[in-house]
Design a protein around this motif. Structure first.
Motif, mmCIF file in Angstrom:
data_model
loop_
_atom_site.group_PDB
_atom_site.id
_atom_site.type_symbol
_atom_site.label_atom_id
_atom_site.label_comp_id
_atom_site.label_asym_id
_atom_site.label_seq_id
_atom_site.Cartn_x
_atom_site.Cartn_y
_atom_site.Cartn_z
ATOM 1 N N ARG A 9 35.936 33.993 -7.213
ATOM 2 C CA ARG A 9 36.625 32.793 -6.727
ATOM 3 C C ARG A 9 38.119 33.078 -6.536
ATOM 4 N NH1 ARG A 9 34.753 29.499 -10.305
ATOM 5 N NH2 ARG A 9 36.452 29.788 -11.789
ATOM 6 N N ASP A 10 38.722 33.780 -7.495
ATOM 7 C CA ASP A 10 40.139 34.123 -7.388
ATOM 8 C C ASP A 10 40.405 35.053 -6.204
ATOM 9 O OD1 ASP A 10 40.672 32.567 -9.606
ATOM 10 O OD2 ASP A 10 40.845 34.271 -10.993
ATOM 11 N N ALA A 11 39.516 36.002 -5.984
ATOM 12 C CA ALA A 11 39.668 36.929 -4.861
ATOM 13 C C ALA A 11 39.573 36.190 -3.530
ATOM 14 C CB ALA A 11 38.621 38.034 -4.941
ATOM 15 N N LYS A 12 38.648 35.258 -3.439
ATOM 16 C CA LYS A 12 38.506 34.468 -2.214
ATOM 17 C C LYS A 12 39.753 33.635 -1.976
ATOM 18 C CE LYS A 12 33.478 34.024 -2.008
ATOM 19 N NZ LYS A 12 32.341 33.098 -2.072
ATOM 20 N N ALA A 13 40.253 33.014 -3.029
ATOM 21 C CA ALA A 13 41.459 32.196 -2.909
ATOM 22 C C ALA A 13 42.644 33.051 -2.474
ATOM 23 C CB ALA A 13 41.760 31.487 -4.227
ATOM 24 N N GLU A 14 42.739 34.249 -3.001
ATOM 25 C CA GLU A 14 43.834 35.152 -2.644
ATOM 26 C C GLU A 14 43.743 35.564 -1.178
ATOM 27 O OE1 GLU A 14 47.370 36.698 -3.173
ATOM 28 O OE2 GLU A 14 46.312 35.616 -4.753
ATOM 29 N N ARG A 15 42.527 35.828 -0.699
ATOM 30 C CA ARG A 15 42.352 36.157 0.724
ATOM 31 C C ARG A 15 42.741 34.972 1.601
ATOM 32 N NH1 ARG A 15 37.766 38.688 -1.175
ATOM 33 N NH2 ARG A 15 36.374 37.057 -0.466
ATOM 34 N N LYS A 16 42.314 33.778 1.207
ATOM 35 C CA LYS A 16 42.669 32.581 1.971
ATOM 36 C C LYS A 16 44.175 32.377 1.969
ATOM 37 C CE LYS A 16 38.419 29.923 1.337
ATOM 38 N NZ LYS A 16 37.836 28.697 0.771
ATOM 39 N N ARG A 17 44.789 32.588 0.812
ATOM 40 C CA ARG A 17 46.242 32.415 0.698
ATOM 41 C C ARG A 17 46.959 33.409 1.613
ATOM 42 N NH1 ARG A 17 46.665 32.956 -4.569
ATOM 43 N NH2 ARG A 17 46.287 30.766 -4.966
ATOM 44 N N GLY A 18 46.508 34.651 1.639
ATOM 45 C CA GLY A 18 47.120 35.655 2.503
ATOM 46 C C GLY A 18 46.976 35.312 3.975
ATOM 47 N N ALA A 19 45.798 34.860 4.353
ATOM 48 C CA ALA A 19 45.569 34.469 5.750
ATOM 49 C C ALA A 19 46.447 33.283 6.124
ATOM 50 C CB ALA A 19 44.100 34.126 5.968
ATOM 51 N N LEU A 20 46.553 32.330 5.219
ATOM 52 C CA LEU A 20 47.375 31.149 5.481
ATOM 53 C C LEU A 20 48.848 31.523 5.570
ATOM 54 C CD1 LEU A 20 47.177 28.157 5.990
ATOM 55 C CD2 LEU A 20 47.206 27.775 3.532
ATOM 56 N N GLU A 21 49.295 32.466 4.752
ATOM 57 C CA GLU A 21 50.688 32.926 4.821
ATOM 58 C C GLU A 21 50.988 33.526 6.193
ATOM 59 O OE1 GLU A 21 51.117 35.654 1.577
ATOM 60 O OE2 GLU A 21 51.336 34.034 0.098
ATOM 61 N N ARG A 22 50.039 34.291 6.725
ATOM 62 C CA ARG A 22 50.236 34.875 8.054
ATOM 63 C C ARG A 22 50.266 33.792 9.132
ATOM 64 N NH1 ARG A 22 47.005 38.483 5.410
ATOM 65 N NH2 ARG A 22 45.059 37.679 6.276
ATOM 66 N N GLU A 23 49.410 32.792 9.008
ATOM 67 C CA GLU A 23 49.404 31.685 9.969
ATOM 68 C C GLU A 23 50.719 30.909 9.901
ATOM 69 O OE1 GLU A 23 45.926 29.116 9.931
ATOM 70 O OE2 GLU A 23 44.739 30.773 9.149
ATOM 71 N N ILE A 24 51.199 30.667 8.695
ATOM 72 C CA ILE A 24 52.462 29.948 8.528
ATOM 73 C C ILE A 24 53.598 30.736 9.177
ATOM 74 C CG2 ILE A 24 54.199 29.232 6.834
ATOM 75 C CD1 ILE A 24 51.817 28.462 4.977
ATOM 76 N N ALA A 25 53.634 32.036 8.945
ATOM 77 C CA ALA A 25 54.687 32.870 9.527
ATOM 78 C C ALA A 25 54.669 32.792 11.054
ATOM 79 C CB ALA A 25 54.539 34.314 9.063
ATOM 80 N N ALA A 26 53.475 32.817 11.633
ATOM 81 C CA ALA A 26 53.358 32.724 13.091
ATOM 82 C C ALA A 26 53.847 31.370 13.594
ATOM 83 C CB ALA A 26 51.914 32.964 13.518
ATOM 84 N N LYS A 27 53.485 30.309 12.883
ATOM 85 C CA LYS A 27 53.917 28.970 13.287
ATOM 86 C C LYS A 27 55.428 28.814 13.129
ATOM 87 C CE LYS A 27 49.910 27.411 14.435
ATOM 88 N NZ LYS A 27 49.598 27.235 15.845
ATOM 89 N N GLU A 28 56.004 29.428 12.103
ATOM 90 C CA GLU A 28 57.451 29.354 11.924
ATOM 91 C C GLU A 28 58.185 30.099 13.037
ATOM 92 O OE1 GLU A 28 57.945 30.618 7.842
ATOM 93 O OE2 GLU A 28 58.034 28.520 7.191
ATOM 94 N N GLU A 29 57.591 31.182 13.539
ATOM 95 C CA GLU A 29 58.170 31.873 14.696
ATOM 96 C C GLU A 29 58.125 30.980 15.923
ATOM 97 O OE1 GLU A 29 56.593 35.774 15.404
ATOM 98 O OE2 GLU A 29 56.953 36.395 13.331
ATOM 99 N N GLU A 30 57.005 30.286 16.117
ATOM 100 C CA GLU A 30 56.898 29.332 17.230
ATOM 101 C C GLU A 30 57.972 28.261 17.102
ATOM 102 O OE1 GLU A 30 53.079 27.515 18.157
ATOM 103 O OE2 GLU A 30 52.073 29.258 17.291
#
Length: 72
Positions: A9-30
């Motif tokens: 469960r922790d590993a899945k959450a960490e993967r989701k968190r990493g993916a979301l961080e990348r999405e946030i970074a892309a949106k902040e660039e936009e």
């Protein structure tokens, strides 16, 4: 067994968190690009208003993404 499930469960959450961080970074660039676009159309009120609405929507989306990230 419970420890293994927790680890998975922790590993899945960490993967989701990493993916979301990348999405946030892309949106902040936009979001940063909006200022440049808005400067370019500063004399066109209609286009400036449109971009202002789009920017506000993007800011709201980013805020929601941060809340979701914090909950992970």
């Amino acid at each position: 067994m419970a420890a293994e499930k927790a680890a998975v469960r922790d590993a899945k959450a960490e993967r989701k968190r990493g993916a979301l961080e990348r999405e946030i970074a892309a949106k902040e660039e936009e979001l940063a690009a909006f200022d440049v676009r808005m400067e370019a159309v500063a004399s066109d009120y209609v286009e400036l208003e449109k971009l202002s609405r789009e920017k506000a929507e993007l800011e709201q989306l980013i805020e929601e993404m941060y809340i979701k990230w914090d909950e992970l």
